[in-house]
Design an enzyme around this catalytic site. Sequence first.
Site, short mmCIF file in Angstrom:
data_model
loop_
_atom_site.label_atom_id
_atom_site.label_comp_id
_atom_site.label_asym_id
_atom_site.label_seq_id
_atom_site.Cartn_x
_atom_site.Cartn_y
_atom_site.Cartn_z
N ARG A 69 0.54 -1.16 0.13
CA ARG A 69 0.22 0.00 -0.39
C ARG A 69 0.90 1.26 0.35
O ARG A 69 0.52 1.65 -0.67
CB ARG A 69 -0.84 -0.11 1.17
CG ARG A 69 -1.96 -0.91 1.25
CD ARG A 69 -2.90 -0.41 2.53
NE ARG A 69 -4.21 -1.62 2.78
CZ ARG A 69 -4.88 -1.35 1.72
NH1 ARG A 69 -5.48 0.31 1.44
NH2 ARG A 69 -6.37 -2.34 1.75
N ASP A 105 -3.57 -1.62 -4.13
CA ASP A 105 -4.74 -2.53 -3.02
C ASP A 105 -4.78 -3.74 -3.35
O ASP A 105 -5.83 -3.50 -4.50
CB ASP A 105 -5.37 -1.02 -2.50
CG ASP A 105 -6.54 -2.36 -2.35
OD1 ASP A 105 -6.46 -3.01 -1.58
OD2 ASP A 105 -8.00 -1.23 -1.66
N VAL A 106 -4.35 -4.55 -2.39
CA VAL A 106 -4.99 -6.05 -3.70
C VAL A 106 -6.20 -6.27 -2.53
O VAL A 106 -6.78 -7.70 -4.03
CB VAL A 106 -4.39 -7.35 -2.25
CG1 VAL A 106 -3.23 -6.96 -2.26
CG2 VAL A 106 -4.52 -7.42 -0.87
N ASP A 128 7.82 -23.87 4.52
CA ASP A 128 8.15 -24.07 5.61
C ASP A 128 9.58 -24.42 5.55
O ASP A 128 10.13 -25.11 5.07
CB ASP A 128 7.47 -25.83 6.03
CG ASP A 128 8.33 -25.95 7.59
OD1 ASP A 128 8.96 -25.67 8.21
OD2 ASP A 128 7.52 -26.85 7.69
N HIS A 129 10.19 -23.47 5.96
CA HIS A 129 11.56 -23.09 6.13
C HIS A 129 12.28 -23.91 7.06
O HIS A 129 13.85 -23.77 6.12
CB HIS A 129 11.70 -21.41 6.81
CG HIS A 129 11.73 -21.43 8.13
ND1 HIS A 129 10.77 -21.04 8.42
CD2 HIS A 129 13.17 -21.40 8.93
CE1 HIS A 129 10.57 -20.60 10.29
NE2 HIS A 129 12.08 -21.29 10.13
N HIS A 185 6.30 -27.15 11.49
CA HIS A 185 7.35 -27.23 11.70
C HIS A 185 7.95 -29.24 12.57
O HIS A 185 8.53 -30.23 11.77
CB HIS A 185 8.38 -26.54 12.48
CG HIS A 185 8.27 -25.10 11.79
ND1 HIS A 185 7.97 -24.69 10.19
CD2 HIS A 185 8.25 -24.06 13.11
CE1 HIS A 185 8.46 -23.93 10.86
NE2 HIS A 185 8.41 -22.74 11.88
N LYS A 216 8.80 -21.16 23.99
CA LYS A 216 9.39 -19.98 24.23
C LYS A 216 10.18 -19.40 25.67
O LYS A 216 9.95 -19.95 26.29
CB LYS A 216 8.96 -18.15 23.75
CG LYS A 216 8.13 -18.15 22.63
CD LYS A 216 8.58 -18.04 21.79
CE LYS A 216 7.95 -18.07 20.38
NZ LYS A 216 8.37 -17.22 19.19
#
Length: 492
Positions: free
Chosen positions: A47, A86-87, A178-179, A241, A337
Amino acid sequence: MSKEKIALFTIFGGTGDLAQRKLYPSLFKLYQKGYLQDHFAVIGTARRPWTDEHYHEIITDSLASLDADAEKVKAFASHFYYQSHDVTDAQHYVTLKRLSETLDAQYGLQGNRIFYLAMAPNFFGTIAQHLKSENILTNNGFNRVIIEKPFGHDFESAKVLNDELTATFDENQVYRIDHYLGKEMIQNISAIRFGNNIWEFLWNNRYISNVQITLSEKLGVEERAVYYDNSGALRDMVQNHILQILSLLTMDQPVEFTENDINIEKVKALRSLRPYTPAEVADNFVRGQYAADGDIKDYRSEDKISPDSNTDTFVAGKVMIDNFRWSGVPFYVRTGKRLADKFTRIDVVFKRPIVNIFNHDNNASDSTNELAPNVLTINVEPTEGFELRMNAKCVGQGFATTPIQLDYDHDSEATANSPEAYERLLHDALNGDATNFTHWQEVAYSWKFVDVIQKYWDEHTPDFPNYRPGTMGPAASDELLKRDGNEWVYKE
């Protein structure tokens, strides 16, 4: 034969963090190595009302840490074009089509298009629909779309999203990234298993006691707070993952090492996940949320987090595979985490010898000499390599045994020159190779497994917070293994 790849990249979300941290540096590395040369172009859309000149400054800044030649960077950035977009506005796609066709002719791109949707998933269907309705897809080249996680919030939302995408693209044109599947040591799992008869012969319930997968993060939610509080560790890490890693560890040997054959075996493995009843969820999965500790805030006090949030920042679970190869072998998984350190590792714990002939040391009055289990460890990050724990004789008189460790780490130079995950995966997408991307059936079976757990947790209020930062999670995680007579190989 030239290794140059020819394509027009259109990056929706071209001003975002992902594009600047991962996509632009990865494309530049492909450019440095000659995979991208003269016949490529990139359109960045978002945008913001940027000019091409400002966009080139952003590209240059994103490459600052690479210490690259300034002229090389300038030449690379000249292939980038920006369009304020703007998609949701069909008229903007008319402008996008015009620019795409201009660049196709200018750079000789042969109608090859890669669309990277680096945006919130709720826009994926809208973008796909407009790409089709405004005739931006080409007939004389390839059309591929790369999408980031999260792919849905549960099975039902994932199916809606998939239906929207496949109304425009065929399944073989959709690349769900998926890295983790681009990481060196995750790709090494297949080489270890199917390239070494010593392991493949032992890779079953006759010889393996249990398998442990740990994805540990030291930091908290940081800038991902809003997303994370609507997701949690189960959806954010286990559904994609961890279950992808598990499928590579448990799949049967494919007929050939090809995308189709590997996908068939991974799907079979994920179909074999034992579905839990609500009562079994309580017995086999543990959730946690970190507390405060010194200068570290508790999760509920983090910026943009609800003070009564029950979002899980830690998950540990026992997963069972109901097939001939793995029946009876528990796969223990954990992620969270604010844990003790940042690392990813896989520990394959083998059964002890049936008979221990060394169970008494004649030089000791009343000692027993219990053999430790053999353990194969695959270190994914930050160290990349393998460890093998085995039993050997202690030096000296008598015949007491002790565990010893054989180690192999990739040397630092090889690791430094190895492509990073996004670079590998973008190269695969250019080649039309989706082996290391996630296919729809894999996504579907993963969500069906996870949804049962999430539903149970949504219906029961947890006692949070329940673990201290710098540890490996709540005590219930250790108890989960102790009930089976096992323990985590990695301890804080």
